[in-house]
Write a protein that holds these residues in place. Structure first.
Motif, PDB file in Angstrom:
ATOM      1  N   MET A 102     -13.913   5.113   6.247  1.00  0.00           N
ATOM      2  CA  MET A 102     -12.516   4.917   6.529  1.00  0.00           C
ATOM      3  C   MET A 102     -11.777   4.524   5.346  1.00  0.00           C
ATOM      4  O   MET A 102     -11.943   3.278   5.480  1.00  0.00           O
ATOM      5  CB  MET A 102     -12.016   4.866   7.912  1.00  0.00           C
ATOM      6  CG  MET A 102     -10.672   5.121   8.334  1.00  0.00           C
ATOM      7  SD  MET A 102      -9.832   4.755  10.004  1.00  0.00           S
ATOM      8  CE  MET A 102     -11.093   5.546  10.991  1.00  0.00           C
ATOM      9  N   ASP A 103     -11.004   5.003   4.381  1.00  0.00           N
ATOM     10  CA  ASP A 103     -10.192   4.426   3.656  1.00  0.00           C
ATOM     11  C   ASP A 103      -8.944   3.890   4.114  1.00  0.00           C
ATOM     12  O   ASP A 103      -8.514   4.221   5.316  1.00  0.00           O
ATOM     13  CB  ASP A 103      -9.848   5.453   2.080  1.00  0.00           C
ATOM     14  CG  ASP A 103      -9.231   6.520   2.619  1.00  0.00           C
ATOM     15  OD1 ASP A 103      -8.252   6.427   3.761  1.00  0.00           O
ATOM     16  OD2 ASP A 103      -9.285   7.371   1.685  1.00  0.00           O
ATOM     17  N   LEU A 104      -8.228   3.340   3.508  1.00  0.00           N
ATOM     18  CA  LEU A 104      -6.885   2.509   3.975  1.00  0.00           C
ATOM     19  C   LEU A 104      -5.606   3.661   4.476  1.00  0.00           C
ATOM     20  O   LEU A 104      -5.325   3.443   5.505  1.00  0.00           O
ATOM     21  CB  LEU A 104      -6.243   1.672   3.174  1.00  0.00           C
ATOM     22  CG  LEU A 104      -4.876   1.014   3.434  1.00  0.00           C
ATOM     23  CD1 LEU A 104      -5.280   0.119   4.504  1.00  0.00           C
ATOM     24  CD2 LEU A 104      -4.409   0.088   2.207  1.00  0.00           C
ATOM     25  N   GLY A 128      -4.129   7.265  10.874  1.00  0.00           N
ATOM     26  CA  GLY A 128      -4.838   7.732  12.063  1.00  0.00           C
ATOM     27  C   GLY A 128      -4.543   6.719  13.292  1.00  0.00           C
ATOM     28  O   GLY A 128      -4.698   7.097  14.166  1.00  0.00           O
ATOM     29  N   ARG A 129      -4.232   5.490  12.980  1.00  0.00           N
ATOM     30  CA  ARG A 129      -4.199   4.792  14.213  1.00  0.00           C
ATOM     31  C   ARG A 129      -3.151   4.791  14.954  1.00  0.00           C
ATOM     32  O   ARG A 129      -2.000   5.241  14.730  1.00  0.00           O
ATOM     33  CB  ARG A 129      -3.950   3.161  13.509  1.00  0.00           C
ATOM     34  CG  ARG A 129      -3.991   1.913  14.552  1.00  0.00           C
ATOM     35  CD  ARG A 129      -3.074   0.857  14.037  1.00  0.00           C
ATOM     36  NE  ARG A 129      -1.732   1.463  14.292  1.00  0.00           N
ATOM     37  CZ  ARG A 129      -0.879   1.360  15.467  1.00  0.00           C
ATOM     38  NH1 ARG A 129      -1.503   1.132  16.485  1.00  0.00           N
ATOM     39  NH2 ARG A 129       0.204   1.742  15.308  1.00  0.00           N
ATOM     40  N   ARG A 130      -3.348   4.727  16.265  1.00  0.00           N
ATOM     41  CA  ARG A 130      -2.497   5.041  17.383  1.00  0.00           C
ATOM     42  C   ARG A 130      -2.857   4.027  18.631  1.00  0.00           C
ATOM     43  O   ARG A 130      -3.759   3.371  18.597  1.00  0.00           O
ATOM     44  CB  ARG A 130      -2.325   6.393  17.662  1.00  0.00           C
ATOM     45  CG  ARG A 130      -3.602   6.681  18.486  1.00  0.00           C
ATOM     46  CD  ARG A 130      -3.771   8.343  18.865  1.00  0.00           C
ATOM     47  NE  ARG A 130      -4.914   8.783  19.157  1.00  0.00           N
ATOM     48  CZ  ARG A 130      -6.114   8.834  18.599  1.00  0.00           C
ATOM     49  NH1 ARG A 130      -6.104   8.894  17.290  1.00  0.00           N
ATOM     50  NH2 ARG A 130      -7.130   9.246  19.411  1.00  0.00           N
ATOM     51  N   ALA A 142      -9.814  -3.135  13.417  1.00  0.00           N
ATOM     52  CA  ALA A 142     -10.231  -2.666  14.536  1.00  0.00           C
ATOM     53  C   ALA A 142     -10.582  -1.054  14.489  1.00  0.00           C
ATOM     54  O   ALA A 142     -11.643  -0.604  14.794  1.00  0.00           O
ATOM     55  CB  ALA A 142      -9.547  -3.186  15.810  1.00  0.00           C
ATOM     56  N   TRP A 143      -9.473  -0.571  14.048  1.00  0.00           N
ATOM     57  CA  TRP A 143      -9.499   1.084  14.101  1.00  0.00           C
ATOM     58  C   TRP A 143     -10.564   1.649  12.880  1.00  0.00           C
ATOM     59  O   TRP A 143     -11.215   2.489  13.325  1.00  0.00           O
ATOM     60  CB  TRP A 143      -7.928   1.470  13.701  1.00  0.00           C
ATOM     61  CG  TRP A 143      -8.065   3.053  13.976  1.00  0.00           C
ATOM     62  CD1 TRP A 143      -8.015   4.003  12.679  1.00  0.00           C
ATOM     63  CD2 TRP A 143      -7.876   3.738  14.866  1.00  0.00           C
ATOM     64  NE1 TRP A 143      -7.975   5.103  13.137  1.00  0.00           N
ATOM     65  CE2 TRP A 143      -7.623   5.179  14.571  1.00  0.00           C
ATOM     66  CE3 TRP A 143      -7.515   3.625  16.534  1.00  0.00           C
ATOM     67  CZ2 TRP A 143      -7.577   6.262  15.520  1.00  0.00           C
ATOM     68  CZ3 TRP A 143      -7.314   4.691  17.116  1.00  0.00           C
ATOM     69  CH2 TRP A 143      -7.342   5.874  16.854  1.00  0.00           C
ATOM     70  N   SER A 144     -10.347   0.722  11.964  1.00  0.00           N
ATOM     71  CA  SER A 144     -11.128   1.152  10.923  1.00  0.00           C
ATOM     72  C   SER A 144     -12.995   0.868  11.147  1.00  0.00           C
ATOM     73  O   SER A 144     -13.893   1.513  10.563  1.00  0.00           O
ATOM     74  CB  SER A 144     -10.846   0.251   9.604  1.00  0.00           C
ATOM     75  OG  SER A 144     -11.564  -1.057   9.610  1.00  0.00           O
TER      76      SER A 144
END
Length: 223
Positions: free
Chosen positions: A1-3, A9-11, A157-159
């Motif tokens: 996953m890139d930046l 995408g983070r929620r 964390a999301w990554s």
């Protein structure tokens, strides 16, 4: 996953699997978050990572005090009730969440249960209590720094496939958190982050908060 994927995408995740999160993975995430910028490289942050019995004790204490009518006790100045456009945005996300969960406006029982989930830190397997050095608490710069490192934490964390939600409710009974997390006296509790593996069947996890377009929140001068 890139930046860009991580940021887009983070929620906020409010429903978690019971699967534990390994300490090694949490250490990797915290090491990434630790690269956040801070004023003059002061790095005024501390993370207390709770799971298992200590976290359950915090959940129980928070719930008992809130249900018992004990007023919230925070260690930082609260913003008070939101008004105007800020209140409008607060209501908008609440409506999105309640619609996703099928909670009707008149359903007091379900609404109460939703509120109590926050005090239980959304039953996440991990809670990260975010603190700052007490000798910097009266200024605002260190608070800004903790916002930066906390965003770094949830993004990292999301990554790695983990979901989280920054959860002020979880520390609204700060004496409970301080006791069971063993927070030293020279630190002040700022907030906490509920963290774990997302439960994709939990309806509210699909909610994406709406954001203002760039032209409504940024000015470009001299371009």
């Amino acid at each position: 996953m890139d930046l860009e994927q991580a940021m887009q995408g983070r929620r906020s995740i409010r429903g978690f699997k019971k699967e534990p999160v390994q300490r090694e993975l949490l250490e990797e995430i915290i090491a990434l978050a630790n690269r956040a910028p801070s004023s003059m490289n002061t790095q005024p942050w501390h993370f207390h990572v709770l799971t298992g019995e200590p976290l359950e004790a915090v959940r129980q204490g928070n719930s008992e005090r809130m249900l018992g009518g004990v007023p919230p006790v925070r260690e930082i100045v609260d913003h008070g009730a939101y008004e105007g456009v800020h209140r409008d945005r607060q209501v908008e996300i609440a409506i999105q969440l309640f619609e996703a969960m099928g909670i009707e406006r008149h359903d007091k029982e379900k609404r109460q249960d939703w509120v109590m989930r926050g005090f239980r830190q959304f039953d996440a397997p991990v809670s990260v209590v975010v603190c700052l050095d007490r000798d910097l608490v009266d200024g605002t710069i260190a608070h800004f720094d903790l916002g930066a490192v906390t965003y770094g934490l949830v993004l990292a964390a999301w990554s790695k496939g983990l979901g989280s939600v920054i959860n002020g409710q979880g520390i609204m009974q700060s004496p409970v958190v301080r006791e069971h997390a063993g927070i030293p006296d020279d630190q002040v509790i700022m907030t906490c982050v509920a963290l774990g593996w997302p439960d994709e069947s939990f309806e509210a996890n699909g909610v994406v908060s709406r954001r203002r377009p760039v032209e409504n929140m940024a000015r470009f001068v001299g371009f």
